[in-house]
Design a protein around this motif. Sequence first.
Motif, PDB file in Angstrom:
ATOM      1  N   GLN A 129      19.964  21.225 -18.835  1.00 34.16           N
ATOM      2  CA  GLN A 129      20.705  21.947 -20.037  1.00 34.16           C
ATOM      3  C   GLN A 129      21.043  21.364 -20.909  1.00 34.16           C
ATOM      4  N   TYR A 130      20.882  21.327 -22.575  1.00 31.32           N
ATOM      5  CA  TYR A 130      21.201  21.109 -22.694  1.00 31.32           C
ATOM      6  C   TYR A 130      22.498  20.428 -23.540  1.00 31.32           C
ATOM      7  N   ARG A 131      22.630  19.739 -22.972  1.00 31.82           N
ATOM      8  CA  ARG A 131      24.649  18.522 -24.425  1.00 31.82           C
ATOM      9  C   ARG A 131      24.553  17.818 -25.404  1.00 31.82           C
ATOM     10  N   GLU A 132      25.884  18.204 -26.196  1.00 34.68           N
ATOM     11  CA  GLU A 132      25.336  17.354 -27.417  1.00 34.68           C
ATOM     12  C   GLU A 132      25.413  16.013 -27.040  1.00 34.68           C
ATOM     13  N   ASP A 133      26.981  15.135 -26.227  1.00 33.50           N
ATOM     14  CA  ASP A 133      27.120  14.648 -25.219  1.00 33.50           C
ATOM     15  C   ASP A 133      26.331  13.951 -24.956  1.00 33.50           C
ATOM     16  N   LEU A 134      25.600  14.669 -24.363  1.00 34.77           N
ATOM     17  CA  LEU A 134      24.556  13.162 -23.353  1.00 34.77           C
ATOM     18  C   LEU A 134      23.558  13.211 -24.186  1.00 34.77           C
ATOM     19  N   ALA A 135      23.045  14.181 -25.144  1.00 37.10           N
ATOM     20  CA  ALA A 135      22.249  13.809 -27.161  1.00 37.10           C
ATOM     21  C   ALA A 135      22.723  12.060 -27.142  1.00 37.10           C
ATOM     22  N   ALA A 136      24.152  12.039 -27.383  1.00 38.14           N
ATOM     23  CA  ALA A 136      24.532  11.262 -27.751  1.00 38.14           C
ATOM     24  C   ALA A 136      24.768   9.568 -27.262  1.00 38.14           C
ATOM     25  N   GLN A 137      24.591  10.431 -25.557  1.00 36.53           N
ATOM     26  CA  GLN A 137      24.535   8.976 -24.995  1.00 36.53           C
ATOM     27  C   GLN A 137      23.549   8.438 -24.519  1.00 36.53           C
ATOM     28  N   SER A 138      22.064   9.628 -23.873  1.00 35.42           N
ATOM     29  CA  SER A 138      20.521   8.730 -24.135  1.00 35.42           C
ATOM     30  C   SER A 138      20.042   8.446 -24.793  1.00 35.42           C
ATOM     31  N   GLY A 139      20.081   9.068 -26.211  1.00 36.47           N
ATOM     32  CA  GLY A 139      19.367   9.062 -26.565  1.00 36.47           C
ATOM     33  C   GLY A 139      18.439   9.564 -27.386  1.00 36.47           C
ATOM     34  N   PRO A 183      42.147  14.362 -21.898  1.00 40.08           N
ATOM     35  CA  PRO A 183      42.481  14.616 -24.178  1.00 40.08           C
ATOM     36  C   PRO A 183      40.778  13.917 -24.243  1.00 40.08           C
ATOM     37  N   CYS A 184      39.494  14.371 -23.046  1.00 35.43           N
ATOM     38  CA  CYS A 184      38.355  13.958 -23.863  1.00 35.43           C
ATOM     39  C   CYS A 184      37.692  15.004 -24.517  1.00 35.43           C
ATOM     40  N   ASN A 185      37.010  15.079 -25.350  1.00 35.27           N
ATOM     41  CA  ASN A 185      36.323  16.227 -26.355  1.00 35.27           C
ATOM     42  C   ASN A 185      35.919  17.300 -24.880  1.00 35.27           C
ATOM     43  N   ARG A 186      35.416  17.105 -23.826  1.00 32.38           N
ATOM     44  CA  ARG A 186      34.602  18.425 -22.963  1.00 32.38           C
ATOM     45  C   ARG A 186      36.128  18.879 -23.052  1.00 32.38           C
ATOM     46  N   ILE A 238      46.622  20.792 -15.199  1.00 33.36           N
ATOM     47  CA  ILE A 238      47.799  19.345 -15.875  1.00 33.36           C
ATOM     48  C   ILE A 238      46.663  18.367 -16.003  1.00 33.36           C
ATOM     49  N   PHE A 239      47.825  17.295 -17.160  1.00 37.14           N
ATOM     50  CA  PHE A 239      47.296  16.711 -18.054  1.00 37.14           C
ATOM     51  C   PHE A 239      47.205  15.763 -16.790  1.00 37.14           C
ATOM     52  N   TYR A 240      45.240  14.878 -17.552  1.00 35.96           N
ATOM     53  CA  TYR A 240      45.795  13.898 -16.945  1.00 35.96           C
ATOM     54  C   TYR A 240      45.136  12.404 -17.817  1.00 35.96           C
ATOM     55  N   ASP A 241      45.446  11.216 -18.030  1.00 32.43           N
ATOM     56  CA  ASP A 241      44.796  10.123 -18.664  1.00 32.43           C
ATOM     57  C   ASP A 241      44.148  10.357 -18.889  1.00 32.43           C
ATOM     58  N   THR A 242      42.465  10.484 -17.642  1.00 32.34           N
ATOM     59  CA  THR A 242      41.249   9.781 -17.927  1.00 32.34           C
ATOM     60  C   THR A 242      40.772  11.039 -16.926  1.00 32.34           C
ATOM     61  N   HIS A 243      39.250  10.709 -17.457  1.00 33.09           N
ATOM     62  CA  HIS A 243      38.475  12.544 -16.724  1.00 33.09           C
ATOM     63  C   HIS A 243      38.364  12.263 -15.442  1.00 33.09           C
ATOM     64  N   ALA A 244      38.349  10.127 -15.140  1.00 33.62           N
ATOM     65  CA  ALA A 244      38.059  10.201 -13.789  1.00 33.62           C
ATOM     66  C   ALA A 244      39.564  10.806 -13.117  1.00 33.62           C
ATOM     67  N   GLU A 245      40.565  11.163 -13.769  1.00 32.18           N
ATOM     68  CA  GLU A 245      41.683  11.069 -12.874  1.00 32.18           C
ATOM     69  C   GLU A 245      42.057  12.816 -12.496  1.00 32.18           C
ATOM     70  N   THR A 246      41.353  14.083 -13.520  1.00 32.16           N
ATOM     71  CA  THR A 246      40.654  15.096 -13.545  1.00 32.16           C
ATOM     72  C   THR A 246      40.054  15.163 -12.368  1.00 32.16           C
ATOM     73  N   ARG A 247      38.642  14.559 -12.327  1.00 28.79           N
ATOM     74  CA  ARG A 247      37.338  15.450 -11.219  1.00 28.79           C
ATOM     75  C   ARG A 247      37.775  14.397 -10.330  1.00 28.79           C
ATOM     76  N   GLN A 248      39.638  13.270 -10.210  1.00 26.45           N
ATOM     77  CA  GLN A 248      39.388  13.220  -8.413  1.00 26.45           C
ATOM     78  C   GLN A 248      40.370  14.543  -8.158  1.00 26.45           C
ATOM     79  N   HIS A 249      41.250  15.641  -8.997  1.00 23.41           N
ATOM     80  CA  HIS A 249      42.067  16.128  -8.330  1.00 23.41           C
ATOM     81  C   HIS A 249      41.477  17.372  -7.991  1.00 23.41           C
ATOM     82  N   GLY A 250      40.069  18.185  -8.913  1.00 26.25           N
ATOM     83  CA  GLY A 250      39.314  18.820  -8.454  1.00 26.25           C
ATOM     84  C   GLY A 250      40.534  20.130  -8.671  1.00 26.25           C
TER      85      GLY A 250
END
Length: 245
Positions: A79-89, A164-167, A224-236
């Motif tokens: 599946q297409y994702r705009e952020d992946l197009a920028a990262q993967s090239g 705060p990430c765009n996603r 709940i707001f977190y500073d990083t995306h890693a923290e949001t994934r950890q929260h689940g």
Amino acid sequence: MQAKLYQLLLRTACLFSGILFFSFPAHAELIGNIDQVNEETLEGYAWDSSAPVSLTLQIQIKKDGSDSPVKSFEFVADQYREDLAAQSGDDGCHAFSLPIDWSELGEGKYQIDLYHLDQKLGETLSYTYGMVEEDAEENTEEENTDANTSLQSLGVFKLTGYCPCNRCSEGWGRHTATGAIASSNHTIAVDPSVIPYGTQVMINGIIYTAEDRGGGVRGKHIDIFYDTHAETRQHGTTQAEVFLV
């Protein structure tokens, strides 16, 4: 005669080396992770940095404390994702979004892993479905504490995390619906028809202020707001009793 034999052996060795070189390419660098788990879907991405192809992946779900998967998915991340197009090239078609019915698995805590062949990608993600025994004990303790204070219970809410990430923020960053700047251990997004803006609530012993809202936050759901995306994934996604301060 010896010179000819030496040349023949040398050519054979070069030919064999060439076959080995083309038959066994350098180890590919695989990049992937599970981004989001909620009540209905599993979302994430994966790609091979050495080749712009869609990968066949597997997700394994294990109940906490068990080594045997209770459910497995095999699928293609295309599946297409705009952020992946920028990262993967490349064309960015490396995402996946899978439907899941947690009621089939029953209440409990689960560990979710992503694989390509035998290689594990990204971090193990935790997800809690329903009210497990440990949560019930914690809620009982909170109720006992509440009996000795003036806190009013608003009931059990579904809890998720964002950053705060765009996603997560859809381009808003730390800016909130009320104009406040979001900060961790303070800001929550709510359904203002359930919890009005400016309301302070206690969740798992931390006092938060309702300063934001999200498109997917409806009813008894708090983000709940977190500073990083890693923290949001950890929260689940979890559940907890929420108290009005």
